[in-house]
Design a protein around this motif. Sequence first.
Motif, PDB file in Angstrom:
ATOM      1  N   HIS A  62      14.264 -11.012 -16.584  1.00  0.00           N
ATOM      2  CA  HIS A  62      13.827 -10.237 -17.750  1.00  0.00           C
ATOM      3  C   HIS A  62      13.146 -11.288 -18.625  1.00  0.00           C
ATOM      4  O   HIS A  62      13.781 -11.855 -19.529  1.00  0.00           O
ATOM      5  CB  HIS A  62      15.019  -9.626 -18.485  1.00  0.00           C
ATOM      6  CG  HIS A  62      15.587  -8.395 -17.853  1.00  0.00           C
ATOM      7  ND1 HIS A  62      14.845  -7.245 -17.668  1.00  0.00           N
ATOM      8  CD2 HIS A  62      16.822  -8.122 -17.374  1.00  0.00           C
ATOM      9  CE1 HIS A  62      15.612  -6.312 -17.110  1.00  0.00           C
ATOM     10  NE2 HIS A  62      16.816  -6.823 -16.893  1.00  0.00           N
ATOM     11  N   ASP A  91      11.788  -7.554 -13.839  1.00  0.00           N
ATOM     12  CA  ASP A  91      12.384  -6.229 -14.062  1.00  0.00           C
ATOM     13  C   ASP A  91      11.836  -5.630 -15.358  1.00  0.00           C
ATOM     14  O   ASP A  91      12.571  -5.411 -16.311  1.00  0.00           O
ATOM     15  CB  ASP A  91      13.905  -6.409 -14.130  1.00  0.00           C
ATOM     16  CG  ASP A  91      14.667  -5.101 -14.121  1.00  0.00           C
ATOM     17  OD1 ASP A  91      14.034  -4.030 -14.042  1.00  0.00           O
ATOM     18  OD2 ASP A  91      15.911  -5.171 -14.209  1.00  0.00           O
ATOM     19  N   LYS A  93      10.315  -2.672 -15.954  1.00  0.00           N
ATOM     20  CA  LYS A  93      10.499  -1.219 -16.183  1.00  0.00           C
ATOM     21  C   LYS A  93       9.379  -0.622 -17.018  1.00  0.00           C
ATOM     22  O   LYS A  93       9.613  -0.002 -18.063  1.00  0.00           O
ATOM     23  CB  LYS A  93      11.851  -0.924 -16.828  1.00  0.00           C
ATOM     24  CG  LYS A  93      13.044  -1.318 -15.949  1.00  0.00           C
ATOM     25  CD  LYS A  93      14.340  -0.800 -16.544  1.00  0.00           C
ATOM     26  CE  LYS A  93      15.547  -1.136 -15.698  1.00  0.00           C
ATOM     27  NZ  LYS A  93      15.898  -2.578 -15.674  1.00  0.00           N
ATOM     28  N   LEU A 147      11.853   3.283 -10.160  1.00  0.00           N
ATOM     29  CA  LEU A 147      13.272   3.521 -10.462  1.00  0.00           C
ATOM     30  C   LEU A 147      13.589   4.976 -10.133  1.00  0.00           C
ATOM     31  O   LEU A 147      13.330   5.877 -10.928  1.00  0.00           O
ATOM     32  CB  LEU A 147      13.576   3.219 -11.932  1.00  0.00           C
ATOM     33  CG  LEU A 147      13.616   1.721 -12.248  1.00  0.00           C
ATOM     34  CD1 LEU A 147      12.547   1.330 -13.234  1.00  0.00           C
ATOM     35  CD2 LEU A 147      14.990   1.318 -12.760  1.00  0.00           C
ATOM     36  N   SER A 151      22.014   2.829 -12.257  1.00  0.00           N
ATOM     37  CA  SER A 151      23.438   2.575 -12.005  1.00  0.00           C
ATOM     38  C   SER A 151      24.323   3.049 -13.145  1.00  0.00           C
ATOM     39  O   SER A 151      25.547   3.023 -13.029  1.00  0.00           O
ATOM     40  CB  SER A 151      23.648   1.071 -11.795  1.00  0.00           C
ATOM     41  OG  SER A 151      23.224   0.349 -12.948  1.00  0.00           O
ATOM     42  N   PRO A 205      21.032  -2.399  -8.041  1.00  0.00           N
ATOM     43  CA  PRO A 205      21.806  -3.098  -9.076  1.00  0.00           C
ATOM     44  C   PRO A 205      23.122  -2.364  -9.316  1.00  0.00           C
ATOM     45  O   PRO A 205      23.357  -1.294  -8.747  1.00  0.00           O
ATOM     46  CB  PRO A 205      20.899  -3.014 -10.296  1.00  0.00           C
ATOM     47  CG  PRO A 205      20.101  -1.762 -10.106  1.00  0.00           C
ATOM     48  CD  PRO A 205      20.059  -1.466  -8.614  1.00  0.00           C
ATOM     49  N   GLY A 206      23.962  -2.960 -10.177  1.00  0.00           N
ATOM     50  CA  GLY A 206      25.280  -2.383 -10.411  1.00  0.00           C
ATOM     51  C   GLY A 206      26.193  -2.779  -9.267  1.00  0.00           C
ATOM     52  O   GLY A 206      26.846  -1.949  -8.650  1.00  0.00           O
ATOM     53  N   ILE A 207      26.215  -4.105  -8.977  1.00  0.00           N
ATOM     54  CA  ILE A 207      27.029  -4.629  -7.881  1.00  0.00           C
ATOM     55  C   ILE A 207      28.023  -5.639  -8.447  1.00  0.00           C
ATOM     56  O   ILE A 207      27.639  -6.557  -9.178  1.00  0.00           O
ATOM     57  CB  ILE A 207      26.145  -5.347  -6.827  1.00  0.00           C
ATOM     58  CG1 ILE A 207      25.100  -4.396  -6.229  1.00  0.00           C
ATOM     59  CG2 ILE A 207      27.001  -6.013  -5.746  1.00  0.00           C
ATOM     60  CD1 ILE A 207      25.636  -3.376  -5.249  1.00  0.00           C
ATOM     61  N   GLN A 218      27.474   0.435 -17.735  1.00  0.00           N
ATOM     62  CA  GLN A 218      27.179  -0.081 -16.389  1.00  0.00           C
ATOM     63  C   GLN A 218      28.304   0.294 -15.430  1.00  0.00           C
ATOM     64  O   GLN A 218      29.484   0.279 -15.822  1.00  0.00           O
ATOM     65  CB  GLN A 218      27.012  -1.607 -16.438  1.00  0.00           C
ATOM     66  CG  GLN A 218      26.785  -2.281 -15.093  1.00  0.00           C
ATOM     67  CD  GLN A 218      25.431  -1.947 -14.466  1.00  0.00           C
ATOM     68  OE1 GLN A 218      25.168  -0.797 -14.123  1.00  0.00           O
ATOM     69  NE2 GLN A 218      24.578  -2.944 -14.317  1.00  0.00           N
ATOM     70  N   ARG A 239      25.940 -10.512 -13.803  1.00  0.00           N
ATOM     71  CA  ARG A 239      27.141 -11.127 -14.386  1.00  0.00           C
ATOM     72  C   ARG A 239      28.229 -11.408 -13.369  1.00  0.00           C
ATOM     73  O   ARG A 239      29.052 -12.303 -13.589  1.00  0.00           O
ATOM     74  CB  ARG A 239      27.660 -10.241 -15.531  1.00  0.00           C
ATOM     75  CG  ARG A 239      26.788 -10.352 -16.787  1.00  0.00           C
ATOM     76  CD  ARG A 239      27.038  -9.216 -17.754  1.00  0.00           C
ATOM     77  NE  ARG A 239      26.520  -7.946 -17.248  1.00  0.00           N
ATOM     78  CZ  ARG A 239      26.664  -6.774 -17.869  1.00  0.00           C
ATOM     79  NH1 ARG A 239      27.334  -6.719 -19.004  1.00  0.00           N
ATOM     80  NH2 ARG A 239      26.148  -5.675 -17.354  1.00  0.00           N
TER      81      ARG A 239
HETATM   82  P1  BMP Z   1      24.695  -7.013 -14.144  1.00  0.00           P
HETATM   83  O1  BMP Z   1      24.923  -7.270 -12.626  1.00  0.00           O
HETATM   84  O2  BMP Z   1      25.010  -8.215 -14.977  1.00  0.00           O
HETATM   85  O3  BMP Z   1      25.337  -5.749 -14.608  1.00  0.00           O
HETATM   86  O4  BMP Z   1      23.108  -6.849 -14.325  1.00  0.00           O
HETATM   87  C1  BMP Z   1      22.387  -5.830 -13.699  1.00  0.00           C
HETATM   88  C2  BMP Z   1      20.904  -6.034 -13.867  1.00  0.00           C
HETATM   89  O5  BMP Z   1      20.228  -4.986 -13.176  1.00  0.00           O
HETATM   90  C3  BMP Z   1      20.392  -6.015 -15.307  1.00  0.00           C
HETATM   91  O6  BMP Z   1      19.349  -6.972 -15.399  1.00  0.00           O
HETATM   92  C4  BMP Z   1      19.822  -4.617 -15.490  1.00  0.00           C
HETATM   93  O7  BMP Z   1      18.687  -4.623 -16.338  1.00  0.00           O
HETATM   94  C5  BMP Z   1      19.412  -4.224 -14.078  1.00  0.00           C
HETATM   95  N1  BMP Z   1      19.547  -2.789 -13.731  1.00  0.00           N
HETATM   96  C6  BMP Z   1      20.784  -2.145 -13.700  1.00  0.00           C
HETATM   97  O8  BMP Z   1      21.810  -2.741 -13.989  1.00  0.00           O
HETATM   98  N2  BMP Z   1      20.840  -0.810 -13.330  1.00  0.00           N
HETATM   99  C7  BMP Z   1      19.736  -0.081 -12.992  1.00  0.00           C
HETATM  100  O9  BMP Z   1      19.846   1.076 -12.630  1.00  0.00           O
HETATM  101  C8  BMP Z   1      18.489  -0.733 -13.012  1.00  0.00           C
HETATM  102  C9  BMP Z   1      18.409  -2.080 -13.385  1.00  0.00           C
HETATM  103  O10 BMP Z   1      17.246  -2.682 -13.382  1.00  0.00           O
END
Ligand code: BMP
Length: 272
Positions: A62, A91, A93, A147, A151, A205-207, A218, A239
Amino acid sequence: PPHTQSYGERSLNFTNPTAKLILETMERKKSNLAVSVDVTDKHDLLAIIDAVAPYVCMIKTHIDIIENFDFSLIEQLQHLSHKHDFLYFEDRKFADIGNTVALQYSGGVHKIASWAHLTNAHPVPGPSIIMGLASVGLPLGRGLLLLAEMSTKGSLAVGEYTEEAVRMARRHRDFVIGFIAQTRMDGVGAAGDDVSGEDFLVLTPGIGLESKGDSMGQQYRTPREAVYESGSDIIIVGRGIYGTDPKAIDTITRQAERYMAAGWAAYLERLA
Ligand code: BMP
């Protein structure tokens, strides 16, 4: 179906050079891990990338959260990607009209198209957003993700919206190489269209291996749930890897290694 083929084999399913490069890099490094480095200091950004890069196929940025940004940072980022063999996904968006996103993508202080192999857009404005971004990105060989899902709790990107996102992508396969999504999109919303041989990359994402979510909506699933159960191609981890202390480089390195192993094991399980 694509998710039963190896990443290397799937590079032949794409004409877009960025899609091919991503899949070849994954195969070469045996990694389906993208690390999202969401820190605000450029020195932390560079140090974390240097530490995790041996374990990733991609680094997600970002760039607009960096407080001490200047364009020399881009040269340093490019140096790291050559040193460690990975791609950049900004990212961003994008979500505006074609003319505006073309300017945002090519210009401003960040000049995203000049260095980011991959970027993403919300399908909310309709197909014109793809046309605007493609006018800048296609001549440079860049790729775009839509997109299709998010998540977060209460996401509006579901059902008919997700299907329309896939139909938009299907009509622009030269530039749109995949989706940010929680599950595979092969054949979604196809109606009567012939979609045999269709392949899109799914980046998820969201892992997280420990946490199930954060205090701001999240939601996390494990690498195995994403890759083995839902057929995702690339796990995006923020994170879960860099935690709360961007200076704890040894811990960050160990976590990257751990997520890489979990992601690749889930992929091998899927192929078997
Ligand atoms: P984290 O693993 O720390 O939760 O970060 C997730 C990253 O993925 C963030 O940079 C967020 O902007 C991005 N992201 C997300 O979490 N969910 C989505 O649906 C789309 C994303 O780009």
